[in-house]
Every structure is written in structure tokens, then in C-alpha cells.
Design an enzyme around this catalytic site. Structure first.
Site, PDB file in Angstrom:
ATOM      1  N   CYS A 100      -5.562 -34.538   4.470  1.00  0.00           N
ATOM      2  CA  CYS A 100      -5.956 -35.563   5.415  1.00  0.00           C
ATOM      3  C   CYS A 100      -5.547 -35.304   6.727  1.00  0.00           C
ATOM      4  CB  CYS A 100      -5.405 -36.881   4.799  1.00  0.00           C
ATOM      5  SG  CYS A 100      -5.629 -37.115   3.107  1.00  0.00           S
ATOM      6  N   SER A 144      -8.012 -47.150   1.834  1.00  0.00           N
ATOM      7  CA  SER A 144      -9.133 -47.025   2.729  1.00  0.00           C
ATOM      8  C   SER A 144     -10.268 -46.331   1.812  1.00  0.00           C
ATOM      9  CB  SER A 144      -8.811 -45.913   3.752  1.00  0.00           C
ATOM     10  OG  SER A 144      -8.303 -44.820   3.010  1.00  0.00           O
ATOM     11  N   LYS A 190      -8.524 -47.996   7.158  1.00  0.00           N
ATOM     12  CA  LYS A 190      -9.169 -49.295   6.221  1.00  0.00           C
ATOM     13  C   LYS A 190     -10.370 -49.530   6.641  1.00  0.00           C
ATOM     14  CE  LYS A 190      -8.941 -52.154   2.988  1.00  0.00           C
ATOM     15  NZ  LYS A 190     -10.544 -51.857   3.083  1.00  0.00           N
ATOM     16  N   HIS A 193     -12.289 -43.438   6.080  1.00  0.00           N
ATOM     17  CA  HIS A 193     -11.272 -42.355   6.171  1.00  0.00           C
ATOM     18  C   HIS A 193     -12.025 -41.116   5.542  1.00  0.00           C
ATOM     19  CE1 HIS A 193      -7.788 -39.900   5.668  1.00  0.00           C
ATOM     20  NE2 HIS A 193      -7.212 -40.350   4.564  1.00  0.00           N
TER      21      HIS A 193
END
Lengths: 385, 352, 134
Positions: free
Chosen positions: A83, A207, A328, A332
């Protein structure tokens, strides 16, 4: 080493892009950043992405990007850190410009997550964890965060409802971001009612799975003013590492990599947390927002949640976070997130954040977290206008 | 021919460690009756049901770990691991290699699977006695374990259960139970079978009774007692294969045993018929509480058909070994009742 | 996902019997095997079994499982702190989610982790459950 500045930004809306594939997401965000910088070509393109191999069956995203963007034989390759891939691509680009090996670099983040079903996407995301000793045991990525949240609640006595404001604030900020996936408010009641994905992480702690691409153009700071009316200087770029698996960390709630990268960044930029006007943190899960605030020096251990309860994380608060909706509400798209954070920080620093504009925003920080916290990359940005 | 009937190795052998395992889920007979007959009861009060992550291999591993804990030997000392079952998870690929690896017993050993319906475990036990008795090895592990399945609605569904036990055979000097002698009685009798690729077994109804269960157990049990010049009164305990509660009671009576002699080893009322694990788990339950000098008669039955009979005499060593691993009763009391719906999920009976 | 037969096979010692390593220099117990002691940084390649006893450090009950684990939901995962020191990520079994607590004593068992479809291999590995018996 040269100072590096951002002279152009671009982004696609974050959404379920049913009609757009990964190449066109890159194309849209990349060309839009070039256009914003008023340039036609760059020396190199670095693409932050996590899942193209698993989901699209596509490797060599760098080659695909320059091919379809019409950038011919421009150097290009993919950078991956789960991520944190987006921020990693930005850092690679920053190093290229700072070293003098390139003058103009496009740092692009892209993720296309909705082309597989939920369980396949869940399995692909779990690859951020230790494949043999975490994911191999049936743990999902959500569950890894849930393990941290459960322990945090146990050690510090917080209840699930105490985390609500992280999600509520993010959604409130998403309302005014036309590129956010969720442009709607949620209530604390809705947060409390949301079904559990992996206890104690509920649907509104997490998210969403989504698609998107964002890009920035980097140039030597010394030429930035000539190239852009409102350049933003990268005051610091810093990486912190922790053991890949949560079980191998001495103190899992310390989010050690965040602490390392934030404090390295403060040192590089010669600033303190209180000097920052806002913090685009990695609120993939409410617990991550709390841990990141603590590790980055905005709250003591176990007190990150208090900042949310006290309203300090809103646009009017002491530490505004997720100013354009955060992970959120903006969404994401994992490998793109780090670039979205920077694009949004640039909007704040240029004074172009619309209804969410922070008054006199001059100095901002972004923090992008890979996996459950093994790779954490922090950037400090300053408006040059 | 009588002189050849008894099977006793030249080197005296016995059980040096044992262990049981029974899954925690219980399906009451009344719940099956509710679904299939609108009410009533079944031939057993309830049966043990394996959880979603359990099978014959996992049952065998836990029973074997308990046996090793009691035997106090290094797993590498085992020269054979034989797993008897009619529900091996693979049609081709041994359960025993996986069990051996999980125990840390690899690589210098024999490992294989036995199949003889409900007597596959005692067949493995006989073979282990042969291996150790011949001196080919000092220790051998025999396991009987099953996750037996009955066709939904069939009378077997009330009893087909999951569980198993493991026994380490070693030299008599180290034994907790010395084998006084054993004997097997086998004919070709198709009372129960499962064809290749079929999910559920078929059976001959009442034909499974007299010509199959009773004939083989009685013949084997009587012959062994004759060979050893013992009578029912010479045994403290007797254990018979237990497809239900009624059959072992009746066969015990015919062989001259009292209810008091069989009740400790008769578990089918509370865990059902664990097939290859059934009589052996009865033996585990008896060993958990038996005393030095006690004698135990064990007679298994496997459809197809045959019975293995064993006479054991306990040594002083039994007392110290009993608490080195969980007792059979510890597993039995770990009880979580499930309904028929959850049972169909746990046992993979929901199919598209 | 394709059955990764060789990958699963390589891990059999760890998965089936929780085999770790013991550092010959500082005596630390190591799991999973790393060949370099995380405590003192020296080479540590001696395989060593772990007791399998430990306690729950934290846990989560998973309702949305990754591909391959859906047949088992809801299931509980945990970090288990072993008596010897290392922390292991593993599923808990034979326990209802509502009965799990931080600090609960557990022991290792070998169970099915997943299957690779109807025709592929069955993957077995460690899980932990509330201790049985004495």
C-alpha cells in the site's frame, strides 16, 4: 543533492471504474499531471502499484504507461511496496531528480482492484503480509489490522465507538472532494451499526476497495518557479522499516516504521510536528490513523484516539487529517494512495482545496503505510508560492 | 489346526504408550430423528462429529502425540507408523507419511495405511506387534481413526462418528500392558461396503448382525480365551467393537461377560461408532483408569469381515503413564452440541 | 489459486509440528526459522521443536475470508505468544469466537488449513486451541 519540487498534479476520480482499465487510468492521471505542469515529456516515469500482477495479470506497468501515454522510449518501471507503492514511486522519482540523473520525472500511482471478486481481491491484498506465516494461515489484511485494534483497545481501554470520529471526519471532508469515492457524511450511529469484517474492525473502520490513479511531476526546485506558478517543495522524503510480519515486531502497537520515517523526515526538514499545518495520514483503518498519529509525534502512546474524540483532527482542529476525505472517504486504491495524498497536499498548499481549504496552509505531511506497517514512507511538503 | 490359531510373537511385546482423540462436537440422536422421522431417538444418545478442519489425519496426529507423551520415546525411535481407517483423506497418498512428519518420526520408518472397515486399526496393531515381536524394530505405532459418514437419513447416520486412538507397541519390559496373545478370525462376508468413488457406504441391513458382527466377534473371542485357557471371569475389562450400544452388550453376554466388565470401554452411547477408532478408543478409556494386574480382552470387528482379539495384562508402569496426556474422558466431556444444519455443513453434506 | 505443492512441502516441518530454530549463541527460540537470530544477529540454523504452549496476545474473528479460506468462516485468528518467546500468527480452533480472550492459555494442534480445490492437495498446519486436560 538538489532540492526537488512538484510542478504538476493529476488524478482520476476514485471510484469503481467499470469502464476503465488500468492503462487508461494511468493515461488519464499521467497526462493530466503533464498538462498541469505544462510540459509534454519527462525523463522518467515511475509507477507505484501493488496488484496489477495478481488482478490484471499485467506486469511491466512502466512499459505499458509510457507506451500508452505516447512517451516512447522514456525510462519507466514499476515500484512496489504494497500500500506504500505510491509514496515509494514518488521517492524513487525524488531520488532521480535530486541526484541529477533526471530533470523531469512523472511519479504515478495506479490501482485497479475491482476486476476480481471480493475473495480474490481479499487474497491479493493479503499478499502484503508474510505469505507463508501470516496470509498462509488464513489471515486477511483486514484481520491484521483487527489484531492491532483488539490489542490497542485491550491495553488502553478504548471502546470501538471511540474510533468513530476518524471515519466521521473523513467522510465529512470527502463531501467537498469531487474526486472522492464517498462524498457523503456518515453518523457515529451508522459507524456503530456497521457489520463486522474482522472483529473489532467494522465496515466503516475500513477504507473501500476501489480504482484510481494519481500523478505528480517532479523537477529541480531551482527551476520550479520558472516552470510552475505554484510549485511545492519536497522538504523531506524518508522511509522507515519494521519486520514484515506483525508477529515479528517487538512492540506491534509502536508502529516503529512510522516513528522512524516521521522522525527522519522532521530531521531532514528541520521541523517539529507542531509546525505542520495538516497531516495526510494513512487511515486505511481507524486503528492505523490512531497509531500513525502516535508514532509521528502528535499524541502519546494510547492517546491517538483522544485526538479524534476531541475533534482535533477536523479541518478546524489542531491536527487536521484526511483533509480531502483520506483513505476512508476518498478511497484507497492501494498503490495509488501515496500519490493521491501528495496531490491533495499540493492542492492545500496551492490554496486550491476548495471548501476544505485550510487557511494559510504552508507546510504539510503525507504518510503512506505498506502492509501492516513494514514499509512506511513520509514526505514533508512546503508551498513555494 | 488349533495350534496355529494363536498369534504371539517370539519376543514378548506390549503397549508402551497410548492416546485417544475425540472431536468436541456432538450431534444427538434425537436431532437426527427430528429431521428424518419427525421425532424419537436413535440407537446412541449422541455421536462425536469432526469440525471443519478435522479429518482422519488430524485425529490420528493428536492421538499419536498423546501416545508418544505417555511412551516417553523420541518419535525417531518409531520403525513403523500404520494408520487404519476407512476415511483416509486421500484415495491415493498415505495418511501415515503425514502423521509421521507431524510427529517428527521421519524418515527411517515404515509408513502405510490399513483398510479393513472398523478393524483397520486393530489390524495395524497386530502388524505392529509382529514388527516389534520379530525384532525388526523396537517401537511401532498403530492408529485407528475415522471420520465415518452415514448416508443422510440412513440408520447408520445415527452412529457414524469421528475419533481415534493410537498405540505404541514396544518390548514387554517397557510395556504398560503386555500382550498375552492375539488371534484373528476372517471370512469373506459382505455385510457393509463402499464402492470406489461412492460417498456413502451401503450395508446388508439385518445381515450385518448374526452372520457378520456376532459370528466373527464370538468366534475370535472364544478362540482366544480357549487358546490362553482363560474365561470371562479372568478379565477385569472387556471391550468389543461398538457400532451401537446394544450389540456389544449382547455379544459380551454370550461370551460370559458382565455389564460391569464392559461399561468402562463402551463409549458408543456418548460418542457413537468411531469405526476403526471404536474398540481402540474403548481400550484407551480403560487404560486411563485400569490398575496393575488388570486383564483386558479386546475384540474388534471389521465388516467384510473379521475380528481381531487381544488379551492384555497391565503392568506396574500403567499408573505413572496415565496422566502424561489427556484422558479419553477429557475429550468426551469437551462437548459442544450442534444441530443437524451445522452438522451437514461440518461434514461436507451441502453440495451444489 | 494454483496448488503450490513445492511451497507447501518446504514448510511441512514448520506447519505440521511448529519446528523452529534455537540460537546456539544466545539460546533464543526462533519461529519462523530465519537462520539468523533476531535477538543477537548471529547464525542460528539448528532446528528445534517448540512446546506449542502459549497464550493469546490478540485475536480477530474473520467474516470475510481470502480465497481458499471461505469454507471456514467465521474463524478466529490470533497472535499467540509461545512459552519460549516467539509470537505466532495462527487460527484458533475448537473455540467459539465469543469465548476467546486475550491471555487465554492455548496449545498447538495440527489441523487442515485449506484445500486446493476438490482435486488438489489438502494443506495441514498449526492452529491453537484452549488447552485440554491437565
Amino acid at each position: 543533492m538538489r532540492d526537488v519540487a512538484i510542478i504538476g498534479i493529476g488524478q482520476t476520480p476514485v471510484d469503481e471504474h467499470w469502464t476503465t482499465g488500468i492503462r487508461h487510468l494511468m493515461l488519464e492521471a499521467g497526462l493530466s499531471a503533464l498538462q498541469d505542469a505544462a510540459i509534454e515529456t519527462v525523463d522518467a516515469v515511475y509507477v507505484g502499484n501493488m496488484l496489477s500482477g495478481e488482478i490484471a495479470g499485467q506486469s511491466q506497468l512502466g512499459a505499458l504507461a509510457v507506451d500508452f501515454m505516447g512517451l516512447g522510449n522514456t525510462e519507466a518501471f514499476k515500484v512496489e511496496a504494497a500500500c506504500a507503492s505510491g509514496a515509494a514511486a514518488l521517492r524513487v522519482g525524488t531520488m532521480a531528480v535530486a541526484s541529477g540523473m533526471a530533470n523531469l520525472v512523472l511519479a504515478l500511482g495506479v490501482e485497479k482492484m475491482t476486476d476480481t471478486g471480493g475473495r480474490e481481491t481479499t487474497a491479493a491484498l493479503a499478499a502484503a503480509a508474510d505469505a507463508e506465516y501470516e496470509a498462509g494461515q488464513g489471515i486477511s489484511f483486514v484481520a491484521l489490522n483487527a489484531l492491532l485494534m483488539q490489542r490497542y483497545m485491550y491495553e488502553y481501554g478504548w471502546k470501538h465507538e471511540d474510533f468513530a470520529n476518524f471515519a466521521v471526519t473523513a467522510h465529512a471532508n470527502g463531501v467537498n472532494n469531487p474526486n472522492a469515492m464517498f462524498q457523503s457524511r456518515i453518523s457515529a450511529e451508522a459507524y456503530a451499526r456497521a457489520p463486522m469484517i474482522a472483529t473489532p474492525v467494522g465496515l466503516l473502520d475500513a477504507s473501500p476497495v476501489c480504482d484510481g490513479a494519481a500523478a505528480v511531476v517532479l523537477a529541480p526546485a531551482e527551476y520550479a518557479r520558472a516552470l510552475s506558478p505554484a510549485p511545492v517543495k519536497i522538504r523531506a522524503s524518508a522511509v522507515g522499516m519494521a519486520p514484515l510480519a506483525v508477529h515479528s515486531r517487538k512492540d506491534p502497537l509502536a508502529l516503529e516504521a512510522a516513528r522512524t520515517s516521521a522522525h527522519k523526515a522532521y530531521q531532514l526538514a528541520n521541523v517539529k510536528p507542531e509546525d505542520l499545518d495538516f497531516f495526510e495520514l494513512h487511515d486505511a483503518f481507524t486503528i492505523m490513523a490512531a497509531l500513525s498519529l502516535e508514532a509521528s509525534g502528535f499524541a502519546e502512546r494510547g492517546k491517538g484516539v483522544q485526538l479524534a474524540l476531541d475533534g482535533e483532527i477536523t479541518l478546524q482542529g489542531r491536527v487536521p487529517i484526511a483533509t480531502m476525505g483520506g483513505l476512508k472517504a476518498r478511497g484507497h486504491p492501494v498503490g495509488a494512495t501515496g500519490i493521491y495524498q501528495v496531490v491533495e497536499a499540493v492542492l492545500q498548499l496551492r490554496g486550491l482545496a476548495g471548501a476544505n481549504q485550510l487557511p494559510n496552509a504552508r507546510l504539510g505531511m503525507t504518510q503512506n503505510i505498506g502492509g501492516s506497517g513494514a514499509t512506511i514512507i513520509t514526505h514533508i511538503l512546503e508551498g513555494m508560492g | 489346526m488349533t495350534e496355529a490359531r494363536l498369534m504371539k510373537p517370539q519376543r514378548a511385546v506390549g503397549i508402551i504408550g497410548y492416546g485417544a482423540y475425540v472431536p468436541m462436537y456432538r450431534l444427538p440422536g434425537a436431532e437426527i430423528a427430528r429431521v428424518w422421522t419427525g421425532g424419537g431417538r436413535g440407537p446412541v444418545r449422541e455421536k462425536a462429529v469432526a469440525g471443519l478442519d478435522e479429518d482422519t489425519i488430524t485425529i490420528a496426529i493428536e492421538a499419536a502425540r498423546n501416545a508418544i507423551a505417555r511412551a516417553e520415546i523420541l518419535p525417531e525411535a518409531l520403525r513403523a507408523i500404520w494408520v487404519g481407517s476407512e476415511s483416509h483423506p486421500y484415495a491415493v497418498k498415505p495418511s501415515a507419511t503425514l502423521v509421521a512428519e507431524a510427529l517428527g518420526a521421519t524418515p527411517y520408518l515404515l509408513a502405510g495405511d490399513f483398510e479393513f472397515a472398523c478393524k483397520a486399526g486393530t489390524e495395524a496393531l497386530q502388524a505392529a506387534m509382529g514388527l516389534v515381536g520379530s525384532g525388526m524394530g523396537d517401537y511401532a505405532l498403530a492408529i485407528g481413526a475415522d471420520t465415518a459418514q452415514g448416508r443422510p437419513g440412513d440408520e447408520l447416520e445415527y452412529t457414524a462418528a469421528s475419533g481415534g486412538s493410537a498405540f505404541i507397541i514396544g518390548p514387554a519390559e517397557r510395556a504398560v500392558a503386555v500382550c498375552m496373545g492375539s488371534l484373528s478370525y476372517v471370512t469373506d462376508t459382505p455385510d457393509f461396503w463402499r464402492r470406489a468413488y461412492q460417498h456413502y457406504p451401503s450395508h446388508g441391513g439385518r445381515f450385518t448382525g448374526e452372520p457378520a458382527y456376532f459370528h466373527h466377534i464370538e468366534s475370535a473371542g472364544r478362540a482366544l480365551m480357549e487358546e490362553l485357557a482363560l474365561t470371562a471371569q479372568d478379565f477385569t475389562y472387556a471391550i468389543f467393537h461398538q457400532p451401537n450400544v446394544k450389540f456389544p452388550g449382547r455379544v459380551a453376554e454370550r461370551l460370559g461377560f458382565t455389564e460391569a466388565q464392559i461399561e468402562t470401554g463402551l463409549l458408543s452411547g456418548v460418542i457413537g461408532n468411531t469405526y476403526a477408532g471404536a474398540s481402540l478408543t474403548g481400550l484407551s478409556a480403560v487404560l486411563d483408569i485400569a490398575k496393575p494386574g488388570d486383564r483386558i480382552l479386546l475384540v474388534s470387528f471389521g465388516s467384510g469381515a473379521g475380528s481381531d482379539a487381544f488379551a492384555w495384562e497391565l503392568t506396574e508402569r500403567i499408573t505413572a503413564c496415565q496422566d502424561k496426556a489427556p484422558h479419553t474422558a477429557d475429550y468426551i466431556k469437551r462437548r459442544v452440541e450442534i444441530d443437524y444444519a451445522l452438522y451437514t455443513r461440518y461434514r461436507g453434506k451441502l453440495r451444489d | 489459486m494454483e496448488a503450490k505443492v513445492a511451497n507447501d512441502w518446504r514448510l511441512r516441518g514448520q506447519r505440521y509440528r511448529l519446528e523452529g530454530e534455537r540460537c546456539g549463541h544466545c539460546g533464543a527460540a526462533i519461529f519462523p526459522p530465519r537462520d539468523i537470530c533476531p535477538e543477537c544477529g548471529k547464525p542460528a540454523k539448528t532446528p528445534a521443536p517448540l512446546s506449542g504452549r502459549g497464550e493469546v496476545y490478540t485475536f480477530s474473528t474473520v467474516y470475510n475470508a481470502p480465497e481458499g479460506f471461505e469454507p471456514y468462516t467465521p474463524y478466529t485468528v490470533a497472535l499467540v505468544k509461545l512459552e519460549e518467546g516467539p509470537v505466532v500468527t495462527a487460527q484458533l480452533t475448537d473455540v467459539a469466537p465469543k469465548d476467546v480472550q486475550i491471555g487465554m492459555p492455548v496449545e498447538m494442534v495440527t489441523r487442515r488449513l485449506r484445500t486446493h480445490g476438490e482435486e488438489g492437495t489438502i494443506v495441514y498446519g498449526y492452529k491453537f486451541r484452549p488447552r485440554v486436560g491437565a
